[in-house]
Design a protein around this motif. Sequence first.
Motif, PDB file in Angstrom:
ATOM      1  N   VAL A 233       0.827  -1.213   0.000  1.00 14.86           N
ATOM      2  CA  VAL A 233       0.000   0.000   0.000  1.00 14.86           C
ATOM      3  C   VAL A 233       0.864   1.267   0.000  1.00 14.86           C
ATOM      4  O   VAL A 233       0.639   2.190  -0.793  1.00 14.86           O
ATOM      5  CB  VAL A 233      -0.955  -0.003   1.213  1.00 14.86           C
ATOM      6  N   ALA A 234       1.877   1.312   0.858  1.00 14.26           N
ATOM      7  CA  ALA A 234       2.697   2.527   0.953  1.00 14.26           C
ATOM      8  C   ALA A 234       3.419   2.802  -0.369  1.00 14.26           C
ATOM      9  O   ALA A 234       3.467   3.941  -0.849  1.00 14.26           O
ATOM     10  CB  ALA A 234       3.700   2.390   2.094  1.00 14.26           C
ATOM     11  N   GLY A 235       3.959   1.761  -0.972  1.00 16.20           N
ATOM     12  CA  GLY A 235       4.655   1.922  -2.252  1.00 16.20           C
ATOM     13  C   GLY A 235       3.715   2.352  -3.368  1.00 16.20           C
ATOM     14  O   GLY A 235       4.090   3.147  -4.243  1.00 16.20           O
ATOM     15  N   LEU A 236       2.479   1.838  -3.336  1.00 22.33           N
ATOM     16  CA  LEU A 236       1.501   2.222  -4.363  1.00 22.33           C
ATOM     17  C   LEU A 236       1.125   3.702  -4.231  1.00 22.33           C
ATOM     18  O   LEU A 236       0.938   4.398  -5.230  1.00 22.33           O
ATOM     19  CB  LEU A 236       0.247   1.349  -4.266  1.00 22.33           C
ATOM     20  N   ILE A 237       1.013   4.166  -2.992  1.00 22.83           N
ATOM     21  CA  ILE A 237       0.675   5.586  -2.779  1.00 22.83           C
ATOM     22  C   ILE A 237       1.821   6.467  -3.273  1.00 22.83           C
ATOM     23  O   ILE A 237       1.604   7.495  -3.929  1.00 22.83           O
ATOM     24  CB  ILE A 237       0.345   5.839  -1.291  1.00 22.83           C
ATOM     25  N   GLU A 238       3.047   6.044  -2.983  1.00 20.94           N
ATOM     26  CA  GLU A 238       4.209   6.802  -3.482  1.00 20.94           C
ATOM     27  C   GLU A 238       4.195   6.852  -5.013  1.00 20.94           C
ATOM     28  O   GLU A 238       4.382   7.914  -5.626  1.00 20.94           O
ATOM     29  CB  GLU A 238       5.503   6.145  -2.981  1.00 20.94           C
ATOM     30  N   PHE A 239       3.946   5.683  -5.625  1.00 23.45           N
ATOM     31  CA  PHE A 239       3.939   5.568  -7.088  1.00 23.45           C
ATOM     32  C   PHE A 239       2.827   6.425  -7.701  1.00 23.45           C
ATOM     33  O   PHE A 239       3.055   7.262  -8.588  1.00 23.45           O
ATOM     34  CB  PHE A 239       3.749   4.089  -7.445  1.00 23.45           C
ATOM     35  N   ALA A 240       1.601   6.266  -7.192  1.00 27.23           N
ATOM     36  CA  ALA A 240       0.459   7.010  -7.742  1.00 27.23           C
ATOM     37  C   ALA A 240       0.659   8.513  -7.584  1.00 27.23           C
ATOM     38  O   ALA A 240       0.429   9.289  -8.521  1.00 27.23           O
ATOM     39  CB  ALA A 240      -0.829   6.566  -7.044  1.00 27.23           C
ATOM     40  N   SER A 241       1.127   8.914  -6.398  1.00 31.04           N
ATOM     41  CA  SER A 241       1.214  10.353  -6.133  1.00 31.04           C
ATOM     42  C   SER A 241       2.411  10.996  -6.824  1.00 31.04           C
ATOM     43  O   SER A 241       2.551  12.212  -6.818  1.00 31.04           O
ATOM     44  CB  SER A 241       1.253  10.627  -4.626  1.00 31.04           C
ATOM     45  N   SER A 242       3.261  10.181  -7.453  1.00 29.50           N
ATOM     46  CA  SER A 242       4.342  10.765  -8.254  1.00 29.50           C
ATOM     47  C   SER A 242       3.802  11.207  -9.615  1.00 29.50           C
ATOM     48  O   SER A 242       4.484  11.904 -10.364  1.00 29.50           O
ATOM     49  CB  SER A 242       5.498   9.772  -8.420  1.00 29.50           C
ATOM     50  N   PHE A 243       2.554  10.786  -9.938  1.00 25.63           N
ATOM     51  CA  PHE A 243       1.931  11.203 -11.197  1.00 25.63           C
ATOM     52  C   PHE A 243       0.804  12.200 -10.983  1.00 25.63           C
ATOM     53  O   PHE A 243       0.563  13.048 -11.824  1.00 25.63           O
ATOM     54  CB  PHE A 243       1.392   9.980 -11.956  1.00 25.63           C
ATOM     55  N   TYR A 244       0.029  12.031  -9.888  1.00 29.72           N
ATOM     56  CA  TYR A 244      -1.079  12.948  -9.679  1.00 29.72           C
ATOM     57  C   TYR A 244      -1.338  13.159  -8.200  1.00 29.72           C
ATOM     58  O   TYR A 244      -0.969  12.335  -7.367  1.00 29.72           O
ATOM     59  CB  TYR A 244      -2.371  12.486 -10.368  1.00 29.72           C
ATOM     60  N   THR A 245      -1.982  14.278  -7.898  1.00 32.14           N
ATOM     61  CA  THR A 245      -2.349  14.584  -6.519  1.00 32.14           C
ATOM     62  C   THR A 245      -3.427  13.612  -6.075  1.00 32.14           C
ATOM     63  O   THR A 245      -4.417  13.407  -6.785  1.00 32.14           O
ATOM     64  CB  THR A 245      -2.880  16.028  -6.414  1.00 32.14           C
ATOM     65  N   LEU A 246      -3.234  12.997  -4.942  1.00 34.47           N
ATOM     66  CA  LEU A 246      -4.269  12.156  -4.355  1.00 34.47           C
ATOM     67  C   LEU A 246      -5.140  13.024  -3.453  1.00 34.47           C
ATOM     68  O   LEU A 246      -4.625  13.883  -2.730  1.00 34.47           O
ATOM     69  CB  LEU A 246      -3.641  11.003  -3.571  1.00 34.47           C
ATOM     70  N   GLN A 247      -6.446  12.797  -3.530  1.00 36.81           N
ATOM     71  CA  GLN A 247      -7.409  13.608  -2.785  1.00 36.81           C
ATOM     72  C   GLN A 247      -8.174  12.734  -1.795  1.00 36.81           C
ATOM     73  O   GLN A 247      -8.332  11.530  -2.029  1.00 36.81           O
ATOM     74  CB  GLN A 247      -8.444  14.207  -3.765  1.00 36.81           C
ATOM     75  N   PRO A 248      -8.696  13.338  -0.730  1.00 39.48           N
ATOM     76  CA  PRO A 248      -9.526  12.555   0.198  1.00 39.48           C
ATOM     77  C   PRO A 248     -10.695  11.903  -0.547  1.00 39.48           C
ATOM     78  O   PRO A 248     -11.388  12.570  -1.324  1.00 39.48           O
ATOM     79  CB  PRO A 248     -10.037  13.608   1.188  1.00 39.48           C
ATOM     80  N   GLY A 249     -10.863  10.625  -0.329  1.00 36.18           N
ATOM     81  CA  GLY A 249     -11.928   9.875  -1.008  1.00 36.18           C
ATOM     82  C   GLY A 249     -11.453   9.156  -2.244  1.00 36.18           C
ATOM     83  O   GLY A 249     -12.173   8.297  -2.776  1.00 36.18           O
ATOM     84  N   ASP A 250     -10.245   9.466  -2.727  1.00 39.17           N
ATOM     85  CA  ASP A 250      -9.710   8.683  -3.852  1.00 39.17           C
ATOM     86  C   ASP A 250      -9.542   7.231  -3.410  1.00 39.17           C
ATOM     87  O   ASP A 250      -9.189   6.954  -2.251  1.00 39.17           O
ATOM     88  CB  ASP A 250      -8.357   9.240  -4.310  1.00 39.17           C
ATOM     89  N   ILE A 251      -9.801   6.334  -4.345  1.00 41.48           N
ATOM     90  CA  ILE A 251      -9.786   4.902  -4.067  1.00 41.48           C
ATOM     91  C   ILE A 251      -8.521   4.302  -4.667  1.00 41.48           C
ATOM     92  O   ILE A 251      -8.192   4.587  -5.820  1.00 41.48           O
ATOM     93  CB  ILE A 251     -11.025   4.232  -4.724  1.00 41.48           C
TER      94      ILE A 251
END
Length: 285
Positions: A233-251
């Motif tokens: 999970v932590a690595g996926l968040i790092e990976f995803a957020s290197s491309f776009y801003t993650l917002q509350p409620g994003d799945i």
Amino acid sequence: MQLCRFNDDRLGLIRGDEVIDVTAALKVLPPCSYPLPKHDLLIAHLDTVRAEIEQLIQGAPLRHALTDVLLLSPVANPGKVVAAPVNYAKHLAEARDDQAIHHQNQIGEIQRVGLFLKASSSVVGASEGLRIARPDRRNDHEIELVAVIGKAGRNIPAAQALEHVAGYCVGLDMTVRGPEERSMRKSPDGYTVLGPWLTTADEVADVGTLDLLIEVNGEVRQRANTRDLIIGVAGLIEFASSFYTLQPGDILMTGTPEGVSQVFPGDRMVAQISGLGRMTVDIDD
Ligand code: MN
């Protein structure tokens, strides 16, 4: 805390086999008007809502038996649904070996092919059921651990990533097999099932050791543990957020283990992840 959305957009607190109606806690949400925010209002203000719920349950709010309520998606308005394509080694092998899964699409390692997006309009809750979108094709279940983003961020380092998670739930990444892009095949209405409720992150001691299980018509199809995730999970968040801003409620759907298989109209899926609950999802006739 375990929170559900039920019936006619009610907010519920899960207590054993009961749902306590805490809809009144939503009054602490700020008013919003057009244009709507890019985040989910409830998830963005979850801490305030939780504090209000603690007050409310001192009174005697209405209770329902869990079996009497209709469960909706615990996140009403996710801005985006980010998904990991092939994130368990055994599923990578299975997908590469089976032409009915890969359809001549190249199945690459997640580090190389990255993540994809599902339409947020595909999100439903456990009791809403789903209809097979393309009965002429193979349609599969994919059980996945889902993280719900609680705090916005861009370029979030893995070491801080779990601080951005509001909670977790069970997810079904339903899939039409075929040659098209994943985002098209995985986005029909109802093809993202979230539930049975949101378990807040503070109740999950170690997201890297959760058991996943899905049965179809009583037969076990996928049984795995999140310790086998290629990128956690932590690595996926790092990976995803290197491309776009993650917002509350994003799945964030973390990918499915081996054992994906076809489902048909009239089938009943029962999906569970340890500590996050168990949900029954029917496929419409
Ligand atoms: Mn998937």
